[in-house]
Design a protein around this motif. Sequence first.
Motif, PDB file in Angstrom:
ATOM      1  N   VAL A   1       0.848  -1.199   0.000  1.00  0.00           N
ATOM      2  CA  VAL A   1       0.000   0.000   0.000  1.00  0.00           C
ATOM      3  C   VAL A   1       0.879   1.243   0.000  1.00  0.00           C
ATOM      4  CG1 VAL A   1      -1.699   1.330   1.328  1.00  0.00           C
ATOM      5  CG2 VAL A   1      -1.911  -1.156   1.189  1.00  0.00           C
ATOM      6  N   GLU A   2       0.548   2.181  -0.875  1.00  0.00           N
ATOM      7  CA  GLU A   2       1.217   3.476  -0.829  1.00  0.00           C
ATOM      8  C   GLU A   2       0.310   4.474  -0.115  1.00  0.00           C
ATOM      9  OE1 GLU A   2       3.696   6.648  -3.535  1.00  0.00           O
ATOM     10  OE2 GLU A   2       1.846   5.880  -4.396  1.00  0.00           O
ATOM     11  N   ILE A   3       0.907   5.226   0.804  1.00  0.00           N
ATOM     12  CA  ILE A   3       0.171   6.275   1.528  1.00  0.00           C
ATOM     13  C   ILE A   3       0.555   7.620   0.922  1.00  0.00           C
ATOM     14  CG2 ILE A   3      -0.187   7.340   3.808  1.00  0.00           C
ATOM     15  CD1 ILE A   3      -0.949   4.416   3.766  1.00  0.00           C
TER      16      ILE A   3
ATOM     17  N   THR B   1      -3.246   5.337  -2.451  1.00  0.00           N
ATOM     18  CA  THR B   1      -4.213   5.989  -1.559  1.00  0.00           C
ATOM     19  C   THR B   1      -3.792   7.437  -1.298  1.00  0.00           C
ATOM     20  OG1 THR B   1      -3.124   5.639   0.581  1.00  0.00           O
ATOM     21  CG2 THR B   1      -4.310   3.765  -0.320  1.00  0.00           C
ATOM     22  N   ASP B   2      -4.721   8.227  -0.853  1.00  0.00           N
ATOM     23  CA  ASP B   2      -4.388   9.585  -0.404  1.00  0.00           C
ATOM     24  C   ASP B   2      -5.555  10.097   0.444  1.00  0.00           C
ATOM     25  OD1 ASP B   2      -2.036  11.730  -1.619  1.00  0.00           O
ATOM     26  OD2 ASP B   2      -3.663  12.580  -0.445  1.00  0.00           O
ATOM     27  N   LEU B   3      -5.357  11.274   0.999  1.00  0.00           N
ATOM     28  CA  LEU B   3      -6.411  11.906   1.798  1.00  0.00           C
ATOM     29  C   LEU B   3      -7.573  12.367   0.937  1.00  0.00           C
ATOM     30  CD1 LEU B   3      -4.228  14.281   3.984  1.00  0.00           C
ATOM     31  CD2 LEU B   3      -5.539  12.324   4.818  1.00  0.00           C
ATOM     32  N   PHE B   4      -7.290  12.602  -0.348  1.00  0.00           N
ATOM     33  CA  PHE B   4      -8.288  13.222  -1.229  1.00  0.00           C
ATOM     34  C   PHE B   4      -8.767  12.213  -2.276  1.00  0.00           C
ATOM     35  CE2 PHE B   4      -5.404  16.323   0.478  1.00  0.00           C
ATOM     36  CZ  PHE B   4      -6.287  17.233   1.055  1.00  0.00           C
ATOM     37  N   PRO B   5     -10.062  12.215  -2.578  1.00  0.00           N
ATOM     38  CA  PRO B   5     -10.639  11.176  -3.449  1.00  0.00           C
ATOM     39  C   PRO B   5     -10.422  11.455  -4.930  1.00  0.00           C
ATOM     40  CG  PRO B   5     -12.366  12.648  -2.709  1.00  0.00           C
ATOM     41  CD  PRO B   5     -11.087  13.158  -2.078  1.00  0.00           C
TER      42      PRO B   5
HETATM   43  C1  LIG Z   1       4.424  16.007  -1.437  1.00  0.00           C
HETATM   44  S1  LIG Z   1       3.002  15.094  -1.790  1.00  0.00           S
HETATM   45  C2  LIG Z   1       3.694  13.585  -2.427  1.00  0.00           C
HETATM   46  C3  LIG Z   1       2.774  12.892  -3.374  1.00  0.00           C
HETATM   47  C4  LIG Z   1       3.340  11.644  -4.047  1.00  0.00           C
HETATM   48  N1  LIG Z   1       3.690  10.638  -3.078  1.00  0.00           N
HETATM   49  C5  LIG Z   1       4.500  11.997  -4.927  1.00  0.00           C
HETATM   50  O1  LIG Z   1       5.620  11.633  -4.599  1.00  0.00           O
HETATM   51  O2  LIG Z   1       4.302  12.646  -5.950  1.00  0.00           O
HETATM   52  C6  LIG Z   1       2.433  14.644  -0.186  1.00  0.00           C
HETATM   53  C7  LIG Z   1       1.160  13.811  -0.231  1.00  0.00           C
HETATM   54  O3  LIG Z   1       0.898  13.325   1.080  1.00  0.00           O
HETATM   55  C8  LIG Z   1      -0.471  13.378   1.320  1.00  0.00           C
HETATM   56  N2  LIG Z   1      -0.683  13.408   2.783  1.00  0.00           N
HETATM   57  C9  LIG Z   1      -0.364  14.394   3.650  1.00  0.00           C
HETATM   58  N3  LIG Z   1      -0.739  14.064   4.903  1.00  0.00           N
HETATM   59  C10 LIG Z   1      -1.286  12.822   4.828  1.00  0.00           C
HETATM   60  C11 LIG Z   1      -1.877  11.944   5.763  1.00  0.00           C
HETATM   61  N4  LIG Z   1      -2.001  12.264   7.058  1.00  0.00           N
HETATM   62  N5  LIG Z   1      -2.351  10.760   5.322  1.00  0.00           N
HETATM   63  C12 LIG Z   1      -2.268  10.409   4.007  1.00  0.00           C
HETATM   64  N6  LIG Z   1      -1.731  11.217   3.068  1.00  0.00           N
HETATM   65  C13 LIG Z   1      -1.247  12.405   3.465  1.00  0.00           C
HETATM   66  C14 LIG Z   1      -0.926  14.647   0.606  1.00  0.00           C
HETATM   67  O4  LIG Z   1      -2.307  14.653   0.336  1.00  0.00           O
HETATM   68  C15 LIG Z   1      -0.060  14.592  -0.646  1.00  0.00           C
HETATM   69  O5  LIG Z   1      -0.689  13.940  -1.699  1.00  0.00           O
END
Ligand SMILES: C[S@@+](CC[C@H](N)C(=O)[O-])C[C@H]1O[C@@H](n2cnc3c(N)ncnc32)[C@H](O)[C@@H]1O
Length: 246
Positions: free
Chosen positions: A49-51, A68-72
Amino acid sequence: MTAPFAQHQAEIERNLRAWNGKPLLRNIYAGFYRRILTLIDPAIPGRIVEIGSGIGNLKAHLPRALTTDLFPNPWLDLVCDAYELPFQQASLSHLVLFDVFHHLRAPNAFLREARRVLTPAGRLILFEPYISWISYPIYGLLHHEPVARREPISRAESLPRPRDYYAAQGNATRLFFKQEIPGWPEGWNILHAEAFSCFHYICSGGYSKPALYPVRWLEALQKLEVKLSRWPRAFGGRCLIGLRPA
Ligand SMILES: C[S@@+](CC[C@H](N)C(=O)[O-])C[C@H]1O[C@@H](n2cnc3c(N)ncnc32)[C@H](O)[C@@H]1O
């Protein structure tokens, strides 16, 4: 920094535009994902799983990963928060966080949750900015996220409040390389902690700035950086960390 949480979604939309219009960035990230894949062990049972997948690029390199992410956003598999993962205990083989750890205001609260969902042999993989003598002024001056080299890092074990936008680019360097908190992270073994030179990334302008060199220079720059990576404290710009529950 106190910006609303929605700042993340604004950045995801900006990143998507840059990604589609900048082949250099896609080539550089392919190299970053290759590094991440070296820490994936297919023999470990459970899901990957990627967060915080953002624009969801990992999938192109690791199709079986759940993004996955916080936003849909429509390209993702699931909406989820790093602090409250919707997975059963000991059900995941790997958790991957690419540029997400430095957005977690309470790393201990996340690590507790990560430990719950990973199988005993499971792995937590982090890819982060690395703060060296050279990258410090560059990340500090040219990137909108603070390095926060001297800000206290929360040790809270519970969900952080308020849930606002948080960024501290220096956290992985401070915690995993400088070991500012002795004995941290409790309950984890560090399998891998590598910092490497990344001028080819910094000079690409990333998602938000124009590139300072053409795509055809990338390979030569990357070769040069293999040499510079021998001195990460001077030339480092990125780091890859692998952890396993102790
Ligand atoms: C800098 S971006 C990186 C996105 C992606 N991993 C990339 O490398 O392009 C940070 C990401 O972390 C997500 N994020 C921040 N806080 C989070 C949380 N508590 N749980 C899940 N995702 C989170 C944000 O929504 C955002 O998409």
